[in-house]
Design a protein around this motif. Structure first.
Motif, mmCIF file in Angstrom:
data_model
loop_
_atom_site.group_PDB
_atom_site.id
_atom_site.type_symbol
_atom_site.label_atom_id
_atom_site.label_comp_id
_atom_site.label_asym_id
_atom_site.label_seq_id
_atom_site.Cartn_x
_atom_site.Cartn_y
_atom_site.Cartn_z
ATOM 1 N N ALA A 52 0.831 -1.206 0.000
ATOM 2 C CA ALA A 52 0.000 0.000 0.000
ATOM 3 C C ALA A 52 0.867 1.258 0.000
ATOM 4 N N GLY A 53 1.961 1.213 -0.760
ATOM 5 C CA GLY A 53 2.852 2.358 -0.885
ATOM 6 C C GLY A 53 3.792 2.564 0.270
ATOM 7 N N GLU A 54 3.788 1.676 1.246
ATOM 8 C CA GLU A 54 4.621 1.804 2.442
ATOM 9 C C GLU A 54 5.789 0.839 2.386
ATOM 10 N N LEU A 55 7.001 1.329 2.620
ATOM 11 C CA LEU A 55 8.166 0.465 2.714
ATOM 12 C C LEU A 55 8.169 -0.209 4.086
ATOM 13 N N ILE A 56 8.220 -1.553 4.069
ATOM 14 C CA ILE A 56 8.210 -2.308 5.320
ATOM 15 C C ILE A 56 9.620 -2.703 5.734
ATOM 16 N N ASP A 57 10.411 -3.215 4.764
ATOM 17 C CA ASP A 57 11.758 -3.664 5.095
ATOM 18 C C ASP A 57 12.486 -4.019 3.799
ATOM 19 N N GLN A 58 13.805 -4.140 3.897
ATOM 20 C CA GLN A 58 14.591 -4.786 2.863
ATOM 21 C C GLN A 58 14.794 -6.234 3.274
ATOM 22 N N ALA A 59 14.662 -7.170 2.321
ATOM 23 C CA ALA A 59 14.660 -8.574 2.709
ATOM 24 C C ALA A 59 15.169 -9.455 1.588
ATOM 25 N N LEU A 60 15.599 -10.656 1.973
ATOM 26 C CA LEU A 60 15.843 -11.729 1.020
ATOM 27 C C LEU A 60 14.571 -12.563 0.944
ATOM 28 N N VAL A 61 14.141 -12.866 -0.267
ATOM 29 C CA VAL A 61 12.911 -13.632 -0.462
ATOM 30 C C VAL A 61 13.239 -14.874 -1.291
ATOM 31 N N LEU A 62 12.747 -16.027 -0.818
ATOM 32 C CA LEU A 62 12.906 -17.275 -1.554
ATOM 33 C C LEU A 62 11.540 -17.816 -1.932
ATOM 34 N N TRP A 63 11.471 -18.368 -3.135
ATOM 35 C CA TRP A 63 10.208 -18.881 -3.680
ATOM 36 C C TRP A 63 10.412 -20.345 -4.065
#
Length: 444
Positions: A52-63
């Motif tokens: 919703a336009g808000e930065l929550i965090d920088q992260a590593l994401v695995l799928w």
């Protein structure tokens, strides 16, 4: 369609990195909603999590695209900064998108239900997470890699061959059945029953490795039991005073002895007393001694009081304590008293810290002999032992029937096969599965 679940897969509390695991049909849309794209499967992707336009965090994401994932479903992992604020914000986003928090063991249960694990392997995951000793780690890994499954499957396959031969006799009595087939069937059942019986006899070892080898410290008041307890643990866990009856209940603590985990118990001093509270403590001490795998009897050799030797068992240790305060003649007399008891004598002066290392060395050798990791047991839980006993009972009945009624032998063999299926989790009722997985930690 199953609901998508999420949970913290790393430890609770503030951390440099926390890992949130997601599993279910909405895993991919959730990644896209937060990361803005779907990463290449099984590769870590660094990005900015926004919503919703808000930065929550920088992260590593695995799928992980199902079925090539732990649960067999679409899965995701978010490796985020481990602050409470970041976690709570992501949890709020997940709930807003219709995801729900996972129940204890729900990821492992989905893996089991989707055929990624059998029930013995799922149990091994819980054991591996809880492992505190090298022996527990190695046993859990062996089970997770299919050690139990392979052994059970071999026995099950042998039973299927036996059943096929029996049904050949039942269904085709007029055909050219090889001579002495009935003798071969009986021989195969006897051989399998012997192997299962050996596994049942050895199954206690698996539980001792998994739960801890139980060692009870026994003896009269003021013999030095609590001092030994504290010395073995290297901490003041039990109160030590010159007042008889200070310890009034069983005090329990975990201890590492070499690669093994043990449970050590400090117990109330054994004596006649009119004190109701102390009497209950003594009753519990005797019960703990009877159920223990090993007993350490502590005796004050500086006194001349008679010892009750009736409760001692062959293989128990007798710790002759306060040797610095005993005469040579007195110490020799105590040793003579134990000549025929088949116990193992060790000398200590616990107030001076003498003899503790000798005790620990002896205990490590004792545990290595009792719990050797050179071969792994065929059971680690009471559930395994119950099913193996069921198999043994079915085979025992089959042998007792005789080939006058092969149909009845076939039915007992089928019931033995059903017991093996229950070991794998193929036929366990829902309540049993609920009980097993409820003991897992959340996130596994």
């Amino acid at each position: 369609m199953k609901q998508t679940i999420f949970a913290l897969a790393s430890a609770q509390g503030r951390a440099g990195v926390s890992i949130i695991r997601v599993s279910g049909p909405d895993a991919a849309p959730t990644i896209e909603a937060l990361l803005g794209r779907l990463p290449k499967p099984r590769y870590a992707s660094l990005g900015r999590l926004t919503y919703a336009g808000e930065l929550i965090d920088q992260a590593l994401v695995l799928w992980f695209k199902g079925p090539n994932s732990f649960t067999g479903e679409d899965c995701a992992e978010f490796h985020i900064h481990g602050s409470r604020a970041v976690l709570e914000r992501l949890y709020a986003v997940f709930r807003e998108r219709g995801l729900r928090p996972a129940e204890p063991g729900e990821f492992s249960r989905r893996a089991f239900e989707n055929g990624k694990l059998d029930l013995t392997q799922a149990e091994a995951i819980s054991d591996l997470v809880e492992a505190e000793s090298e022996a527990q780690r190695r046993q859990a890994l062996m089970q997770l890699e299919g050690g139990f499954r392979d052994r059970y499957a071999q026995w099950r396959d042998a039973l299927i061959k036996v059943l096929a031969h029996i049904e050949a006799i039942v269904d085709f009595p007029d055909e050219d059945i090889p001579e002495h087939l009935s003798d071969r069937i009986v021989g195969d059942i006897i051989a399998l029953k012997s192997e299962v019986g050996d596994a049942i006899s050895d199954s206690r070892r698996g539980q001792q490795i998994r739960e801890g080898y139980r060692i009870a410290i026994m003896g009269k008041p003021n013999a030095g039991k609590s001092s030994l307890f504290n010395a073995l643990l290297q901490t003041d866990a039990a109160i030590v005073t010159p007042i008889a009856g200070t310890t009034r209940d069983v005090i329990e603590s975990h201890i590492r002895i070499g690669p093994y985990s043990a449970l050590i118990y400090d117990t109330a001093g054994l004596r006649e007393t009119q004190d109701l509270v102390e009497s209950e403590g003594i009753r519990r001490a005797k019960a703990r001694g009877q159920s223990a795998d090993l007993r350490l009897w502590v005796i004050d050799v500086s006194t001349t009081s008679d010892e009750d030797l009736s409760a001692m068992q062959p293989g128990d240790y007798v710790i002759l304590n306060k040797t610095d305060q005993a005469s040579v003649e007195s110490l020799a007399a105590f040793k003579v008293a134990f000549t025929d008891k088949k116990v193992r004598l060790l000398e200590t002066s616990l107030t001076k810290g003498e003899g503790v290392e000798t005790i620990l060395t002896a205990l490590e050798a004792d545990l290595e002999s009792a719990l050797s990791l050179s071969t792994f047991p065929a059971a680690t839980r009471e559930r395994h032992m119950e099913r193996l006993r069921d198999v043994d009972s079915c085979l025992d009945r089959a042998l007792g029937i005789g080939f006058g009624t092969p149909e009845l032998i076939a039915e007992d063999v089928r019931q033995a096969l059903a017991a093996f299926d229950a070991l794998f989790g193929r036929t366990d009722v829902e309540q049993i599965l609920d009980h097993i997985f409820s003991s897992f930690c959340i996130g596994k």
